[in-house]
Design a protein around this motif. Structure first.
Motif, short mmCIF file in Angstrom:
data_model
loop_
_atom_site.label_atom_id
_atom_site.label_comp_id
_atom_site.label_asym_id
_atom_site.label_seq_id
_atom_site.Cartn_x
_atom_site.Cartn_y
_atom_site.Cartn_z
N GLU A 122 0.81 -1.23 0.00
CA GLU A 122 0.00 0.00 0.00
C GLU A 122 0.84 1.27 0.00
O GLU A 122 0.53 2.24 0.69
N GLU A 125 0.15 6.12 -1.69
CA GLU A 125 -1.11 6.73 -1.27
C GLU A 125 -0.85 8.05 -0.55
O GLU A 125 0.26 8.31 -0.09
N VAL A 126 -1.88 8.86 -0.45
CA VAL A 126 -1.72 10.19 0.14
C VAL A 126 -2.62 10.32 1.37
O VAL A 126 -3.59 9.60 1.53
N SER A 127 -2.26 11.25 2.24
CA SER A 127 -3.07 11.58 3.41
C SER A 127 -2.69 12.99 3.82
O SER A 127 -1.82 13.62 3.23
N GLU A 132 1.91 10.64 5.43
CA GLU A 132 2.17 10.60 3.99
C GLU A 132 3.66 10.67 3.70
O GLU A 132 4.18 9.93 2.85
N ARG A 135 5.13 7.34 4.51
CA ARG A 135 4.79 6.33 3.50
C ARG A 135 5.68 6.47 2.27
O ARG A 135 6.20 5.48 1.74
N ALA A 152 -2.39 4.54 -7.21
CA ALA A 152 -1.23 4.50 -6.31
C ALA A 152 0.04 4.16 -7.08
O ALA A 152 1.11 4.71 -6.82
N SER A 285 -8.48 5.38 8.50
CA SER A 285 -8.52 4.91 7.11
C SER A 285 -9.60 3.84 6.92
O SER A 285 -10.06 3.62 5.80
N ARG A 289 -11.65 3.03 3.50
CA ARG A 289 -11.50 1.77 2.77
C ARG A 289 -12.56 0.74 3.16
O ARG A 289 -13.44 0.40 2.39
N GLN A 305 -7.19 12.33 6.50
CA GLN A 305 -7.30 11.55 5.26
C GLN A 305 -7.37 12.46 4.02
O GLN A 305 -7.80 12.02 2.96
N ARG A 308 -7.07 11.59 0.06
CA ARG A 308 -7.04 10.13 -0.09
C ARG A 308 -8.26 9.58 -0.81
O ARG A 308 -8.32 8.40 -1.11
N TYR A 309 -9.23 10.44 -1.08
CA TYR A 309 -10.44 9.96 -1.75
C TYR A 309 -11.08 11.09 -2.53
O TYR A 309 -10.80 12.27 -2.32
#
Length: 378
Positions: A122, A125-127, A132, A135, A152, A285, A289, A305, A308-309
């Motif tokens: 995973e 991805e961003v946050s 972030e 990650r 991603a 998260s 998800r 988040q 992230r969406y």
């Protein structure tokens, strides 16, 4: 027989890694090792290492020598030191880390600096927090990227990663979510003494980059929950800096009939409770998800988040800031957002993971990475 070492520091990343660990454990070609650290070993967060031990793996190492402080940088250094010693003893062929926690960063650093291949679950991805940056740092140390979706994967290309190192496998926990092995809702409620027919699930973690404002923001959130009149299953935050501020505010919910508070829940039982919840609320998260897989309405609060969406795609989501009246309004409209989505996997992540392990590509590529410019076709 190749040794596959999984690093887990929290209940959340263990839920993601569990189906992969289980399948490696069953195989005849590979030997699974699990290094347990961080939040798992903390009593105030439920001593969740016990859940890993109960699962009966052959090679579990719980590092009780670690020191837990409120300094993420100190804790990172401590995990790196202890993990280095463990790695030097077992000599793994591949280290598997997940997400954006400091335990995963420690694993990626130790693997890279000791010429051990690192697979990152995973990445890309961003946050809206320091998570972030962590990650992306893990991705730069990792040699193999096992991502949730094409989006991603494209971000990893922007980070200069080679396309041949990127594989879309989906989110592994969805394998468990879509399986027929989850406990029944009655069994889950009986295990945790939850008597509500209707309830929401609340999970809210510290935003470390907004630490000075955390107190007044969580006060607004708890005010809204108290005023909403709903029942709640409340799960403690992670152990990032600021968790003590949240837990102090949670005392206002203790002893009230409408609130059941837990340091942690066993992953499969959490999924069952989520599947039957009226809604989920907070900044976890899981609200992005897992809630979308089951079509459970979710209220995402604050900046954690962020990015992230997409609300047009994640139709089960509402987003609000930490303002009591906005949160209450979102709760009132929650049932209008009962939509399923398949953005993060289809339940075949474990199968794809094992295909990669059994193939030759990931074992043949060089440890030395090179940066790929966006203008390159490689």
């Amino acid at each position: 027989m190749k040794k596959i070492l999984f690093i887990t520091g929290t209940r959340a990343d263990y839920g993601k890694l569990k189906p992969l660990i289980r399948e490696v454990e069953r195989s005849e070609e590979f030997e699974a090792y699990i290094y347990v650290s961080g939040m798992h070993l903390m009593e105030m967060f439920g001593n969740t290492y016990r859940e890993i031990v109960k699962d009966g793996y052959r090679n579990v190492y719980t590092d009780f020598a670690q020191i837990h402080t409120d300094s993420m940088s100190y804790n990172l250094g401590d995990v790196i030191c202890h993990l280095t010693g463990f790695v030097e003893r077992i000599h793994p062929d591949l280290m598997v880390v997940h997400g954006d926690r400091i335990d995963a960063l420690a694993g990626a650093v130790v693997g890279a600096l000791n010429n051990i291949k690192v697979a990152h679950i995973e990445g890309g991805e961003v946050s809206g927090t320091i998570d972030e940056s962590i990650r992306h740092a893990i991705s730069k140390f990792a040699h193999l990227h096992l991502v949730c979706n094409e989006e991603a994967g494209k971000r990893l290309l922007q980070l200069g990663e080679e396309a041949r190192r990127i594989h879309v496998i989906g989110s592994p926990d969805i394998d468990i979510m879509l399986s027929d092995s989850l406990p029944s809702i009655n069994k889950a409620k009986n295990r945790y003494d939850i008597v509500y027919e209707h309830y929401g699930i609340f999970m809210y973690h510290p935003v470390t980059t907004d630490y000075p404002n955390l107190g007044k923001k969580i006060q607004q959130v708890v005010d809204a929950l108290l005023e909403s009149g709903k029942n709640y299953v409340v799960i403690y935050p992670n152990n990032d800096k600021g968790s003590e501020i949240l837990l102090n505010e949670y005392k206002r919910m203790e002893g009230k009939r409408r609130f059941c508070l837990f340091p942690s829940l066993r992953f499969e039982y959490f999924l069952t409770l989520l599947k039957h919840a009226d809604f989920m609320i907070g900044n976890s998260s899981a609200g992005i998800r897992e809630s979308s897989v089951y079509g459970i309405p979710a209220v995402d609060i604050g900046s954690r988040q962020e990015g992230r969406y997409n609300l047009e795609e994640s139709r089960n989501l509402q987003h609000v800031d930490e303002r009591r009246e906005d949160i209450l309004e979102a709760i009132r409209h929650a049932q209008e957002y009962r939509f399923e989505a398949e953005q993060f996997g289809d339940g075949r992540s474990t199968e794809r993971f094992m295909e990669l392990l059994r193939g030759t590509d990931i074992w043949d590529f060089a440890l030395q990475k090179r940066f790929v410019d966006l203008s390159s076709s490689v």
